[in-house]
Design a protein around this motif. Structure first.
Motif: not given
Length: 168
Positions: A58-59, A141, A53, A149, A99, A55, A120-122, A144-145
């Motif tokens: 993505m996770a 989401m 994960v 990490r 994202r 920052d 995808n975080f972004k 998920v955020d």
């Protein structure tokens, strides 16, 4: 709750703080979509950790061989395995890695995706055309955020359960 248009192609991923709803893109990546549903229906994604994960990136999760928090879990091995099913051929498309999109994790070989995936975080457009996009988060989401990490995280979050909405 988000409107589920196609329950057969919608995944309900239960995390510690709630449910993430994922719309699968069967028309774009039919083999990857079918694999996720098969693994979800067989319970193989249940209790699998998020082993990578990063920052702002993505996770990653889905190592059904090493990532199960109950069955011989070893965080150092998580991320090195897949399922007992054969690897999948790449299903690249014009869809961008925006994202919330779901991408198929793989080795250097484009045709090596199996069970692992990432959210995808972004917007990660540098991945476009290199990794199969086969779903998108339509609700949750924020959950998920909030995933812990780390590469690997010291105390990783996990997918408590993963179900196809049609079966829920």
């Amino acid at each position: 709750m988000a409107e589920i248009k196609d329950p057969e192609n919608t995944i309900l991923m239960e995390l510690k703080d709630g449910t993430v709803i994922i719309e699968l893109l069967a028309d774009v990546a039919p083999q990857h979509t079918a694999r996720m549903k098969e693994l979800a229906r067989s319970g193989q994604y249940d209790n699998v950790c998020f082993h990578r994960v990063i920052d702002g990136f993505m996770a990653q999760t889905g190592d059904v061989k090493h990532g199960n928090m109950e069955a011989g879990f070893n965080i150092r091995s998580a991320g090195t395995g897949g399922s007992d099913l054969p690897n999948l051929p790449a299903e690249f498309s014009k869809l961008p890695h925006d994202r919330g999109t779901i991408g198929a994790a793989r080795s250097q070989n484009p045709d090596s995706a199996n069970s692992q995936f990432f959210v995808n975080f972004k917007d990660n457009h540098f991945l476009n055309g290199q990794y199969t996009v086969y779903g998108r988060v339509i609700e949750g989401m924020d959950l998920v955020d909030a995933i812990v990490r780390g590469e690997p995280p010291a105390a990783p979050d996990r997918m408590i359960s993963v179900k196809v909405a049609a079966d829920a």
